[in-house]
Design a protein around this motif. Sequence first.
Motif, mmCIF file in Angstrom:
data_model
loop_
_atom_site.group_PDB
_atom_site.id
_atom_site.type_symbol
_atom_site.label_atom_id
_atom_site.label_comp_id
_atom_site.label_asym_id
_atom_site.label_seq_id
_atom_site.Cartn_x
_atom_site.Cartn_y
_atom_site.Cartn_z
ATOM 1 N N GLN A 175 0.856 -1.252 0.076
ATOM 2 C CA GLN A 175 0.140 0.156 -0.115
ATOM 3 C C GLN A 175 0.860 1.281 -0.072
ATOM 4 O O GLN A 175 0.399 2.359 0.130
ATOM 5 N N VAL A 176 2.014 0.957 0.072
ATOM 6 C CA VAL A 176 3.012 2.260 0.077
ATOM 7 C C VAL A 176 3.998 2.153 -0.825
ATOM 8 O O VAL A 176 4.456 1.016 -1.194
ATOM 9 N N THR A 177 4.798 3.313 -1.225
ATOM 10 C CA THR A 177 5.751 3.319 -2.298
ATOM 11 C C THR A 177 7.273 2.666 -1.433
ATOM 12 O O THR A 177 7.812 2.064 -1.999
ATOM 13 N N ARG A 178 7.501 3.140 -0.361
ATOM 14 C CA ARG A 178 8.664 2.938 0.339
ATOM 15 C C ARG A 178 8.202 2.062 1.861
ATOM 16 O O ARG A 178 7.190 2.346 2.338
ATOM 17 N N SER A 179 9.103 1.061 1.691
ATOM 18 C CA SER A 179 8.798 0.097 3.161
ATOM 19 C C SER A 179 9.740 0.648 4.116
ATOM 20 O O SER A 179 10.104 1.626 4.091
ATOM 21 N N LYS A 180 9.528 -0.229 5.116
ATOM 22 C CA LYS A 180 10.358 0.129 6.293
ATOM 23 C C LYS A 180 11.751 0.045 6.080
ATOM 24 O O LYS A 180 12.504 -0.659 5.079
ATOM 25 N N PRO A 181 12.741 0.871 6.593
ATOM 26 C CA PRO A 181 12.515 2.008 7.736
ATOM 27 C C PRO A 181 11.882 3.212 7.351
ATOM 28 O O PRO A 181 11.753 3.973 8.200
ATOM 29 N N ALA A 182 11.560 3.498 5.926
ATOM 30 C CA ALA A 182 10.825 4.549 5.688
ATOM 31 C C ALA A 182 9.592 4.584 6.428
ATOM 32 O O ALA A 182 8.739 3.942 6.721
ATOM 33 N N PRO A 183 9.104 5.854 6.750
ATOM 34 C CA PRO A 183 7.813 6.170 7.734
ATOM 35 C C PRO A 183 6.567 6.303 6.740
ATOM 36 O O PRO A 183 5.525 6.358 7.470
ATOM 37 N N ASP A 184 6.481 5.835 5.657
ATOM 38 C CA ASP A 184 5.329 5.966 4.733
ATOM 39 C C ASP A 184 4.267 5.117 5.454
ATOM 40 O O ASP A 184 2.884 5.445 5.158
ATOM 41 N N MET A 185 4.440 3.837 5.887
ATOM 42 C CA MET A 185 3.212 3.176 6.552
ATOM 43 C C MET A 185 2.530 3.693 7.645
ATOM 44 O O MET A 185 1.436 3.986 7.803
ATOM 45 N N ILE A 186 3.384 4.316 8.420
ATOM 46 C CA ILE A 186 3.177 5.048 9.750
ATOM 47 C C ILE A 186 2.308 6.350 9.310
ATOM 48 O O ILE A 186 1.109 6.783 9.945
ATOM 49 N N HIS A 187 2.846 6.897 8.281
ATOM 50 C CA HIS A 187 2.085 8.402 7.899
ATOM 51 C C HIS A 187 0.717 7.982 7.270
ATOM 52 O O HIS A 187 -0.308 8.716 7.437
ATOM 53 N N MET A 202 5.120 3.018 18.226
ATOM 54 C CA MET A 202 5.538 1.902 17.437
ATOM 55 C C MET A 202 5.886 0.776 18.082
ATOM 56 O O MET A 202 6.770 0.939 19.188
ATOM 57 N N VAL A 203 5.681 -0.498 17.863
ATOM 58 C CA VAL A 203 6.170 -1.721 18.488
ATOM 59 C C VAL A 203 6.598 -2.742 17.447
ATOM 60 O O VAL A 203 5.643 -3.135 16.601
ATOM 61 N N GLY A 204 7.668 -2.988 17.343
ATOM 62 C CA GLY A 204 8.366 -4.084 16.443
ATOM 63 C C GLY A 204 9.651 -4.728 16.863
ATOM 64 O O GLY A 204 10.167 -4.532 17.725
ATOM 65 N N ASP A 205 9.884 -5.882 16.249
ATOM 66 C CA ASP A 205 11.006 -6.569 16.743
ATOM 67 C C ASP A 205 12.142 -6.578 15.830
ATOM 68 O O ASP A 205 13.233 -7.122 16.134
ATOM 69 N N ALA A 206 12.328 -5.608 14.760
ATOM 70 C CA ALA A 206 13.096 -5.632 13.925
ATOM 71 C C ALA A 206 13.722 -4.141 14.075
ATOM 72 O O ALA A 206 12.854 -3.223 14.299
ATOM 73 N N LEU A 207 15.102 -3.889 13.801
ATOM 74 C CA LEU A 207 15.373 -2.313 13.878
ATOM 75 C C LEU A 207 14.653 -1.650 12.903
ATOM 76 O O LEU A 207 14.420 -0.344 13.075
ATOM 77 N N THR A 208 14.283 -2.240 11.642
ATOM 78 C CA THR A 208 13.408 -1.091 10.636
ATOM 79 C C THR A 208 12.269 -0.860 11.199
ATOM 80 O O THR A 208 11.715 0.309 10.815
ATOM 81 N N ASP A 209 11.525 -1.691 12.220
ATOM 82 C CA ASP A 209 10.340 -1.352 12.667
ATOM 83 C C ASP A 209 10.665 -0.098 13.592
ATOM 84 O O ASP A 209 9.827 0.839 13.720
ATOM 85 N N VAL A 210 11.573 -0.152 14.392
ATOM 86 C CA VAL A 210 11.845 0.892 15.412
ATOM 87 C C VAL A 210 12.204 2.276 14.722
ATOM 88 O O VAL A 210 11.845 3.200 15.045
ATOM 89 N N GLN A 211 13.182 2.026 14.004
ATOM 90 C CA GLN A 211 13.630 3.053 12.948
ATOM 91 C C GLN A 211 12.437 3.832 12.137
ATOM 92 O O GLN A 211 12.584 5.024 12.018
ATOM 93 N N MET A 212 11.472 2.956 11.810
ATOM 94 C CA MET A 212 10.427 3.620 10.919
ATOM 95 C C MET A 212 9.423 4.546 12.118
ATOM 96 O O MET A 212 9.128 5.842 11.579
ATOM 97 N N GLY A 213 9.470 4.198 13.254
ATOM 98 C CA GLY A 213 8.753 4.792 14.289
ATOM 99 C C GLY A 213 9.482 6.164 14.523
ATOM 100 O O GLY A 213 8.852 7.193 14.791
ATOM 101 N N LEU A 214 10.657 6.070 14.609
ATOM 102 C CA LEU A 214 11.695 7.227 14.771
ATOM 103 C C LEU A 214 11.599 7.913 13.617
ATOM 104 O O LEU A 214 11.443 9.351 13.759
ATOM 105 N N ASN A 215 11.402 7.521 12.492
ATOM 106 C CA ASN A 215 11.444 8.640 11.191
ATOM 107 C C ASN A 215 10.149 9.302 11.254
ATOM 108 O O ASN A 215 10.166 10.255 10.677
ATOM 109 N N ALA A 216 9.021 8.667 11.780
ATOM 110 C CA ALA A 216 8.018 9.067 11.683
ATOM 111 C C ALA A 216 7.624 10.394 12.848
ATOM 112 O O ALA A 216 6.387 10.928 13.021
#
Length: 265
Positions: A175-187, A202-216
């Motif tokens: 559903q988004v152009t850029r996947s994790k860690p880009a913030p598109d999903m959260i946006h 944000m809650v996640g098990d991968a660094l990309t999950d956490v970084q996505m939350g930080l990026n958002a």
Amino acid sequence: MATLSVDQKAIHEVSLVIFDKDGTLIELYHYWSQMVALRARLVCEALGLDQTHEEGLKWALGVDEKAGRLRPEGPVGLKKREIVIQAAVDYLAGVGLRETQPVCSAAFERADEESRRDLGRFIRPIAGAQALVGALHTNGCRVAIATVDLSRRARLALDFLGFGDRVDLVVGAEQVTRSKPAPDMIHLILKTLGIEPSQAVMVGDALTDVQMGLNAGLKASIGVLTGFATAEQMKAITSFVAQDVSELKVLRQQNHLPSKNPSGG
């Protein structure tokens, strides 16, 4: 709103918790090792390949069976579906088979259909997942999912686990152009639900999950250790780390605990 407690740290005034799916709410290796084995078998059956190539495909897709884990570089569990399919195509090209993208795509679709008929074989919940989602819902906190899986596949898993009706929104990587860690999903989630970043976690098990939350720019990003990342890796980017989601507690809003660095990093 709710207050979350993570390792004696409180995160106040939370209106939305966004979860990753695999490795956060369901067991990571069990799910993806089963799915990858099915996909590899179906690809090899379609192309008349032997067991050696099944093993090679499983490794190329990201499963390290000897170690009993997913490869930290993925692609499965970390990357979009089309990238995982391309990994299969690239492996096959390496053994002399060209133009196999249609075969691989069809095998992935067949694997979806077969797994849908027997979800219990693939899905094992992380301890505390259902209780946490229920507690958030009871306390007026909305719940969303941001996953690299297809959104329809994620919905099937949540319904099977018994709390799909308590999840307000599921956003998949398609559903988004850029996947994790880009913030598109959260946006997309924040826009759809009408919630500010300062009210979401944000809650996640991968660094990309956490970084996505930080990026958002979320209020906090929480890392759980039931998937890809180690405690040391998580603690390098967030002050909120738990063994699993069972350690996340939902408190009544008035039960404030001393808050430490609610920015999450």
